[in-house]
Design an enzyme around this catalytic site. Sequence first.
Site, short mmCIF file in Angstrom:
data_model
loop_
_atom_site.label_atom_id
_atom_site.label_comp_id
_atom_site.label_asym_id
_atom_site.label_seq_id
_atom_site.Cartn_x
_atom_site.Cartn_y
_atom_site.Cartn_z
N THR A 196 4.52 1.82 2.20
CA THR A 196 5.64 1.92 1.45
C THR A 196 6.40 3.06 2.04
OG1 THR A 196 4.58 1.10 -0.73
CG2 THR A 196 6.64 2.70 -1.05
N GLY A 243 0.75 -1.32 0.14
CA GLY A 243 0.14 0.01 -0.07
C GLY A 243 0.96 1.23 -0.05
N CYS A 244 0.26 2.31 -0.20
CA CYS A 244 1.11 3.65 -0.38
C CYS A 244 1.52 3.96 1.05
CB CYS A 244 0.08 4.91 -0.96
SG CYS A 244 -1.43 4.97 -0.26
N TYR A 245 0.87 4.06 2.09
CA TYR A 245 1.22 4.51 3.24
C TYR A 245 2.46 3.76 3.68
CZ TYR A 245 -2.82 7.79 3.71
OH TYR A 245 -3.64 9.00 3.53
#
Lengths: 345, 345, 345, 345
Positions: free
Chosen positions: A154, A150-152
């Site tokens: 990462t 996921g973005c967060y």
Amino acid sequence: MNKHKVAVLGASGYAGGELLRYLVAHPYLELAWATADQNAGKLVGEVFGHLSHLSDVELATTDPATVPDVDVAFLALPHGAAASRGRTLADRGIRVVDLSADWRLHDAAAYSQWYDFEHPHPDELASWVYGLPELHRDEISGSSRVASPGCYPTAAVLALAPLLQERLVAPAGIVVDAVSGVSGAGRKVDADYLFSELDASFKAYGVGKHRHTPEIEQELSLAAGTDVVVTFTPHLAPMARGLLATCYAQALGSVGDAYDALATAYKGEPFVRVLPLGAQPATKHASGTNQALIAVGGDERTGHLVITCAIDNLGKGAAGQMIQNANLMLGLEETAGLTGGGVYP
Amino acid sequence: MNKHKVAVLGASGYAGGELLRYLVAHPYLELAWATADQNAGKLVGEVFGHLSHLSDVELATTDPATVPDVDVAFLALPHGAAASRGRTLADRGIRVVDLSADWRLHDAAAYSQWYDFEHPHPDELASWVYGLPELHRDEISGSSRVASPGCYPTAAVLALAPLLQERLVAPAGIVVDAVSGVSGAGRKVDADYLFSELDASFKAYGVGKHRHTPEIEQELSLAAGTDVVVTFTPHLAPMARGLLATCYAQALGSVGDAYDALATAYKGEPFVRVLPLGAQPATKHASGTNQALIAVGGDERTGHLVITCAIDNLGKGAAGQMIQNANLMLGLEETAGLTGGGVYP
Amino acid sequence: MNKHKVAVLGASGYAGGELLRYLVAHPYLELAWATADQNAGKLVGEVFGHLSHLSDVELATTDPATVPDVDVAFLALPHGAAASRGRTLADRGIRVVDLSADWRLHDAAAYSQWYDFEHPHPDELASWVYGLPELHRDEISGSSRVASPGCYPTAAVLALAPLLQERLVAPAGIVVDAVSGVSGAGRKVDADYLFSELDASFKAYGVGKHRHTPEIEQELSLAAGTDVVVTFTPHLAPMARGLLATCYAQALGSVGDAYDALATAYKGEPFVRVLPLGAQPATKHASGTNQALIAVGGDERTGHLVITCAIDNLGKGAAGQMIQNANLMLGLEETAGLTGGGVYP
Amino acid sequence: MNKHKVAVLGASGYAGGELLRYLVAHPYLELAWATADQNAGKLVGEVFGHLSHLSDVELATTDPATVPDVDVAFLALPHGAAASRGRTLADRGIRVVDLSADWRLHDAAAYSQWYDFEHPHPDELASWVYGLPELHRDEISGSSRVASPGCYPTAAVLALAPLLQERLVAPAGIVVDAVSGVSGAGRKVDADYLFSELDASFKAYGVGKHRHTPEIEQELSLAAGTDVVVTFTPHLAPMARGLLATCYAQALGSVGDAYDALATAYKGEPFVRVLPLGAQPATKHASGTNQALIAVGGDERTGHLVITCAIDNLGKGAAGQMIQNANLMLGLEETAGLTGGGVYP
């Protein structure tokens, strides 16, 4: 050289669109199939005004059985919609890079707790690799089942993992305060995401219960070699792209030590850059790229280190990282198709 | 009723402009004098396109000696420029509300440490009141020298003071992660604040060394009855106005206890609203107002309380609070001139 | 294949930065020299946070004598600063693509009238080609002196030239109402371009006197075969990039005729796309690309055709078009280095 | 003085919310009833985070029969939904200010042509007054049925009517090129209005067929004393509020004549300001106010006058003007409740 054929399932969302953009410019990958249930039958160029180059690509429905025999399938589907589809494609011998959370967590119980979702194949979770190349490059290279982060997570994991590994911060009491552009919410049609509601405004959401929490904790615990729990608060900023994680941890060494550990950990990494002490990354510096920009500072009076990490939530936080994973899985140059500079200003 | 005459020193910055806007609508205050060194000789309507109603007001130079005998002088001058001017005006018997930091800190040493500024009148610091009405209403009412708080401290202190006072959070390990709109940097002409640099971007700044830190600590220490140090990280979001402080503290009680303490502390306060559990304030909900919107949540697994406070950095964080202070000092209704609803969307 | 070496003069502005971004990804061009007077001595990576890949490139001062023997020199210098420098470089046998206005206008008198600038080499104006490939491709291919168009003229001329050529609109009474993102003003440090001034706001500027007017008229007159004067009004929108020209002209044929003429004119053009009747381009659809998106509509009651053209002011309106021109001058594929898809959202 | 009681029908949209904001600060009006079908049963403070002062006001369903006997009913309902409701309320003797288009056009045929709507009471259209006070003040004052203008017509008509009246521009060939903030589309939940779609982007819409066209033409024809048709193109800019109309007309006199005519026409008008020659209004200068800011320029070479008019689409373009109309209808000071300065930056 013949290009590898790829499929994109869920091509009409923002992450899907960014995948298509990266694929257009990729020297070794070629789009062979694209699906989008709500837009099935339309051309990609109709769904995305900026992708008219793909006006000959028709979107199919998302059925793993009709996906042709591609070399890689990229799944950009909602959580819950990828568990079985990803498995089916992998069983057909197709390399799968899945952007949903469905195969990211090693502990099946976490799905019930955080996702209200009984995982249908809990005993297969172990057969998927968590696709953060800077931490798991070798496993990814040897795998055909990769769960892209996921973005967060990462941003937070890149910021904190080397410091936990080197025992330069305490594993207890970590705070991850993070901010995302609105595309992180996808292309969901909801009053909360209307322009007039979000422009010129800023707010927190999901306090104490965001689903990326167990994913952050899983990877930080692995790095620390001990259980790590984090307090994670996401926010929404009035911008379409970009993500910044500001991470707080009790220092067990100096800011200089932390800088050295990060610089050493990411030396040679093509997509992670540790900024000189004193500098701070702006999210726009990573916009349109697969880069992660990291800075470390601190407050000696309080003993906190403050580590910031900026990424493009659709780049390193989604589509860029999926391409990076596919490059590794196919034995290609890791940076293939990902060298374009960022769009600034 | 005759209106009270007021002067605004530093009227051509953003806080000054917001003061003028509030004054236009104030039932009991009347602008009698306005200064702005860089724009001296110009009319207010020339400097601010939105204040054409004030096209008969000419800006003077900022000299305390030429300020007429007004009832209140509002100082919206740079740090360092108000210490002597504020003192001179106060010595003339004029009520002074100063927005600079020059009279906010009780400890003269803090000016050397944080502001690189040797305070010229350290022994007079004690004669000024810190102008946060929700904490110091009686002192403000009885004073003619009020140092109006900074924008970040206003939000952070409103969020945390009642919890420290009630021993519901630990005084150690507090993190204040805050985000401001760009007008917080004033009208400074600097490449860093160009539209193209900041639009669609987000970044941290001043990590570990922002000057609002000692101010937050002073007021939280008073509330806690013990020394409090905080890790404070400000950020810049792509919006002109608005400020959100997200505060992290170790819970000594439940989220419910914290909610009750905040609700009790601010019961009857005209400008502080504690949101129902589960809700989160957006900065735009306070835009153009003197309101502070507070929410409390938490993560039981980590033991952190997460308290958010949204204000308009130019409202409760600057000009609105200055008007509120002046109302108190003059014995007026505290809400006079401050009842206009916010501008949304 | 050996890459062609290029120099960028004026590399630290926004157009210069975009040139560097395109060069990073260009298969046949290689940056050999970069200059920036105000930032001379700094590394590119210090001046542009998003170009850290170029942290080994040091910026020189802008002196034509010290530019090495490159294959192409790109000039992204202020108006007036390129006339002599461009000439000097061209005289050395270096291909020059100049983004200033200094060599765009064929009529030396227009420089006095619109630019307050006495052109130093009026008799050499004819030796430069106006670098709009869709209109002057052959001349550009055979030239070593190309004056790359301004952003507004690029959009307006692409929208109107085919219709004038085909006598489908009247040459008299044309209105060009256009809107640019703020990067069009360059990286100039001026209070007018501060974030807080421009965010959430919209305004016209330069009414009746913008310097791009004679350039639009020159090219439209050529297309029409008769003198064309236009009323041109530029506006500033709260976005960093993007440009839309909305052009009004009296119809001499139907909307369908106009659509056909545009579709025919741009058939096969790699960087111009005529949208289906009824569709309208958003500037973001061209963001980060060298594309121009054109739509035509009309109002039969009034007899006006309304032609809109969206470009990225830094792409087709500046750096992208410069690369396109260089590709032609060097005999390369016209699309080399320009195929990356746009950044959306 | 007893306050006049008012009802707001359609209180949960953006125009409705702005009406509530103005009412909170109005010295002589008091909210007695508010409706919102989709949010019936909720409190205003739940629907609008910025209107917590109204947390004791519950939203009713929109039924004219249940509206109490108020002094004024403000209708902020969708087009088509107000024709009968407005009539019913007016028949009960309640003053009605209607923001829909249902009673604006004098010619019933225009409803079929532009709105796909057969007007149910065509013979009563003449009993409603077009509520642009600067043109129809006396009629409004004497009426109990006022159709408040649309946002685009307000700006375009204020810009052009005095020039047509004084024969300073030709009635033929007029172009109105206008730009609105996104709140002009209301609070409609549609993918086209998502933040990520619109941020950092600009586009035209409704080319040749926007429904405000006949309204602009009706009022300009009245002013000119002859039939006027206009080419009108609306655009969407990435901002929540603000509207700029840029109007082009063939000059029959000089720019100076036009300036004088506008200055004379609006002399003494509390809500229209004609800017000095050479200045241009920014929409943000009118943000949060009922002001219209007008500038006139021109291009002598082409004979076009260019008249710009900036308003807040939710202020003078909607709720502010409704309050202004109500003030006139009730015999109150015209500026009551509308004197608050704008929100800037």
